[in-house]
Design an enzyme around this catalytic site. Structure first.
Site, PDB file in Angstrom:
ATOM      1  N   HIS A 306       0.737  -1.287  -0.079  1.00  0.00           N
ATOM      2  CA  HIS A 306      -0.105  -0.242  -0.041  1.00  0.00           C
ATOM      3  C   HIS A 306       0.774   1.242  -0.053  1.00  0.00           C
ATOM      4  O   HIS A 306       1.842   1.054   0.540  1.00  0.00           O
ATOM      5  CB  HIS A 306      -0.917  -0.029   1.253  1.00  0.00           C
ATOM      6  CG  HIS A 306      -1.983   0.939   0.998  1.00  0.00           C
ATOM      7  ND1 HIS A 306      -2.063   2.227   1.567  1.00  0.00           N
ATOM      8  CD2 HIS A 306      -3.336   0.693   0.686  1.00  0.00           C
ATOM      9  CE1 HIS A 306      -3.095   3.002   1.217  1.00  0.00           C
ATOM     10  NE2 HIS A 306      -3.834   1.902   0.615  1.00  0.00           N
ATOM     11  N   ASP A 363      -8.163  -5.178   0.054  1.00  0.00           N
ATOM     12  CA  ASP A 363      -8.384  -6.191  -0.835  1.00  0.00           C
ATOM     13  C   ASP A 363      -7.999  -7.419  -0.785  1.00  0.00           C
ATOM     14  O   ASP A 363      -8.595  -8.220  -1.677  1.00  0.00           O
ATOM     15  CB  ASP A 363      -7.866  -5.588  -2.183  1.00  0.00           C
ATOM     16  CG  ASP A 363      -8.431  -4.072  -2.444  1.00  0.00           C
ATOM     17  OD1 ASP A 363      -9.793  -3.858  -2.147  1.00  0.00           O
ATOM     18  OD2 ASP A 363      -7.812  -3.309  -2.977  1.00  0.00           O
TER      19      ASP A 363
END
Ligand code: ACO
Length: 428
Positions: A306, A363
């Site tokens: 991320h 996710d």
């Protein structure tokens, strides 16, 4: 404003730049006068060191794995609150009283229907159109139907547009799904909750009654909360940038949906599940880990890493637990969940992932849950867009109310040809 200044010396001239304090998190250097003082711009592709705005909505501490909405930790909101309450919180800054929440739910519920003519838009799309393509088109088209809420300088119209977007997004998303599977559109029902209503519009058919399972409603509501807002991410920045020109709210949200579609952003949940299915069995994991580490192979572990979190994404923690609950409740024994858990363990103990601080993101597990509930992979990013709509509109409203707001207009480091004279085609 901090007591400190940052001092920059360029070409022998020294100037001070104010250092600004937030309520928590890194200070920022106010470089607004930099070009006037030095004739230079800053160079920051991907805006990794640039605060594009002041915001009071969401705070992330990526090193510690903290995510706060208006100060409240995401884990607490996911476990104890509801998506409607989080919407109210994001839009208004404070948790609602019981009456305020009831009124808000009533308002949203009363806006869930879409103009009947909007249904003809769907029929213009091919049946196999990706539902995100449909979402971009239909949400952008809302501005053609709801003229009375497009004056961005009127706070009342902004509020109505915000409510319309939050309320209609489930209807529009469910219609995109229904169109792709060739089933009739299902109208909203006002006696159901926001999330139960969405599940019914998606999965019911006129031939029989559909009773939403409370465990699934609860899981879906949590997924919506986990995706509600996330600071100045790519799609939110897109909404702000589009809105900075004075564009109408529906067009701005359509721009956000377009940005979210990309596999490095909202499309990652679809890509993560596809990857888990491709891996298929636990014994294949080392092969994929090796590929992810190989510099010559473009393959990445989807759902890992991320831009901001250099620690476990706090949303992934809730997501993993929700995945377990949903699979247990539905009695689904999906091998992708085993692959996901094992892959996570192996990656978390691998020096490559440890060194680069790559952890599972939101996710990684969401696809497993959504697939168990019955959503096709193409719908995953649509669900993300549905949930993120409140964040987008809250950020858009905040931007418009901010006196420091200007049209977004980054500069560049020009490396093209210098001025030269045009040569007629016969002389080239
Ligand atoms: N698998 C393998 N290696 C990775 C991964 C990954 N998933 N993510 C990053 N790396 C490596 C890169 O190769 C790079 O290595 P290098 O320094 O040797 O060149 C290093 O880690 C840093 O990667 P960047 O791409 O520079 O990091 P950035 O912060 O720009 O990217 C991103 C973040 C786009 C999310 C990236 O981690 C990624 O592509 N992940 C997979 C896609 C994904 O899951 N996206 C969802 C994000 S969450 C969301 O949008 C809701």
């Amino acid at each position: 404003m901090s007591d400190n200044n940052a001092t920059l010396t360029v070409g022998g001239a020294t100037k001070d730049y104010a250092v600004m304090d937030g309520s928590v998190g890194p200070q920022v250097i106010d470089v607004r006068k930099l070009y006037a003082n030095t004739g230079m711009f800053t160079y920051d592709p991907g805006f990794t060191s640039t605060a594009s705005c002041e915001s009071g909505l969401t705070y992330i501490d990526g090193d510690e794995g903290v995510l706060l909405h208006r100060g409240y930790p995401i884990g607490q909101l996911a476990e104890e609150s509801s998506f409607m309450e989080v919407c109210y919180l994001l839009l208004n800054g404070e948790l609602p009283s019981k009456t305020e929440l009831d009124d808000f739910i009533t308002t949203i519920t009363r806006h869930t229907m879409v103009h009947e003519q909007l249904t003809t838009f769907y029929r213009g799309f091919r049946r196999d159109a990706h539902p995100m393509a449909i979402m971009c088109g239909v949400v952008g088209a809302l501005s053609a139907f709801y003229h009375d809420s497009t004056d961005i300088n009127d706070p009342v119209q902004r509020k109505i547009a915000s409510h319309r977007l939050i309320a209609k997004m489930p209807t529009i998303a469910a219609m995109a799904y229904k169109y792709s599977v060739g089933q009739p559109f299902v109208y909203p029902r006002n006696d159901l909750s926001y999330t139960a209503n969405f599940l019914r519009m998606t999965f019911s058919v006129p031939a029989e009654e559909y009773i939403p399972d409370p465990v699934i409603v609860d899981a879906m509501d949590k997924i919506f909360i986990l995706h509600a807002d996330h600071e100045q991410n790519a799609s939110t920045s897109t909404v702000r940038l589009a809105g900075s020109s004075g564009a109408n709210p529906f067009a701005c949200i359509a721009a956000g949906i377009a940005c979210l579609w990309g596999p490095a952003h909202g499309g990652a949940n679809e890509a993560a599940l596809n990857m888990l299915r491709e891996i298929g069995t636990v014994d294949k994991i080392p092969e994929y880990i090796a590929r992810a580490k190989n510099k010559d192979d473009p393959f990445r572990l989807m759902g890992f890493g991320h831009r901001v979190y250099k620690n476990y994404d706090p949303r992934a923690t809730v997501m993993q637990k929700t995945a377990k609950d949903v699979l247990e409740k539905l009695g689904v024994n999906d091998p992708v969940f085993d692959v996901a858990k094992e892959l996570e363990q192996i990656a978390l103990n691998d020096p490559y992932f440890i060194e680069k601080k790559l952890y599972p993101n939101v996710d990684f597990y969401s696809g497993v849950i959504l697939s168990a509930i019955g959503f096709p992979t193409e719908m995953f990013t649509v669900l993300f867009a549905l949930a993120r709509t409140v964040g987008w509109v809250a950020q858009w409203n905040e931007m418009i109310s901010d006196p420091a707001q200007k049209i977004g207009r980054p500069r560049q480091l020009y490396t093209g040809p210098t001025q030269r004279d045009y040569v007629p085609v016969e002389k080239r």
